[in-house]
Design a protein around this motif. Sequence first.
Motif, PDB file in Angstrom:
ATOM      1  N   ASP A  86       0.808  -1.223   0.000  1.00 47.66           N
ATOM      2  CA  ASP A  86       0.000   0.000   0.000  1.00 47.66           C
ATOM      3  C   ASP A  86       0.842   1.274   0.000  1.00 47.66           C
ATOM      4  N   CYS A  87       1.852   1.327  -0.844  1.00 47.44           N
ATOM      5  CA  CYS A  87       2.675   2.531  -0.926  1.00 47.44           C
ATOM      6  C   CYS A  87       2.047   3.543  -1.880  1.00 47.44           C
ATOM      7  N   VAL A  88       2.547   4.758  -1.816  1.00 42.35           N
ATOM      8  CA  VAL A  88       2.353   5.715  -2.902  1.00 42.35           C
ATOM      9  C   VAL A  88       3.619   5.675  -3.742  1.00 42.35           C
ATOM     10  N   PHE A  89       3.467   5.415  -5.020  1.00 45.25           N
ATOM     11  CA  PHE A  89       4.608   5.247  -5.918  1.00 45.25           C
ATOM     12  C   PHE A  89       4.735   6.496  -6.776  1.00 45.25           C
ATOM     13  N   VAL A  90       5.897   7.135  -6.689  1.00 44.45           N
ATOM     14  CA  VAL A  90       6.163   8.383  -7.395  1.00 44.45           C
ATOM     15  C   VAL A  90       7.165   8.082  -8.507  1.00 44.45           C
ATOM     16  N   GLY A  91       6.741   8.239  -9.743  1.00 46.22           N
ATOM     17  CA  GLY A  91       7.624   7.946 -10.861  1.00 46.22           C
ATOM     18  C   GLY A  91       7.713   9.114 -11.815  1.00 46.22           C
ATOM     19  N   LEU A  92       8.941   9.446 -12.208  1.00 49.56           N
ATOM     20  CA  LEU A  92       9.159  10.551 -13.136  1.00 49.56           C
ATOM     21  C   LEU A  92       9.762  10.008 -14.422  1.00 49.56           C
ATOM     22  N   SER A  93       9.153  10.362 -15.562  1.00 52.37           N
ATOM     23  CA  SER A  93       9.621   9.956 -16.880  1.00 52.37           C
ATOM     24  C   SER A  93       9.682   8.426 -16.979  1.00 52.37           C
ATOM     25  N   LEU A  94      10.853   7.833 -17.134  1.00 58.03           N
ATOM     26  CA  LEU A  94      10.974   6.370 -17.114  1.00 58.03           C
ATOM     27  C   LEU A  94      10.324   5.793 -15.858  1.00 58.03           C
TER      28      LEU A  94
END
Length: 260
Positions: A86-94
């Motif tokens: 149950d994480c919040v996943f922060v992804g930028l570009s790739l």
Amino acid sequence: MPLAFLPDLRLNYADQGTGPAVVFSHALGLDLRMWDAVLPLLPLGLRLIRYDHRGHGGSDVPDPPYAMGAMVRDAERLLDHLGVKDCVFVGLSLGGLVAQGLAVKRLDLVRGMVLSNTAARIGIESQWRARADLVAEQGIAALADATMERWFTRTFRAEGHHLPWRARLLDCNPAGYRGACAAIGGTDFYTPTASLTLPTLVIAGSEDGSTPPDLVRETADLIAGADFQLIRRSGHLPAIDAPETFATALTSFLRRIGHV
């Protein structure tokens, strides 16, 4: 920093704090240090996890090409290794492509996501193949200046703030860069991303030369209920050129969904 020893790969990661987990996934050619300016601006009481993609930073560099499925599986296995749910996943570009793939595959791991300067599909395969071929022939230096122009605003570059990031790009292993180019070029998440309904914040930079705001907004429109935020006078990497604004947007999202 510790290494996660996965069955066929070692991933470099950083894990700090306790509480609900927020996981950060970086852009092509960089590493987990991309988030250094953002993390101190976030609220206390969070577990902040960063990692280097395969082929990047302190992680292992398998022979290219890479598949996006393998890069998603790397994130999945790292979170399983760390006991994260149950994480919040922060992804930028790739990293945003990885976020989308992980959310589709393992909703038990991801309760919310932040997609920054990314899209369901970025460019076309021939473009990424040509970039990988250029790196194979001439090295990353052959595309470093053009990359800086796409990543950062003219003002940011005129003041020399891009130079440390140019140096970090040049430090990226060419095989890892080429491998990730193949993964990006082979990815089209339009249909799976359109099936997602989890809380999502989508961020764009008004001066982004890699994933322009209209492309990023198009991806936000695929996801039911997604919020869209445009950061003005920011390029492709707002975590670097606008960390305060980025941290504020992320914190607001975390509070809105009850993650902090």
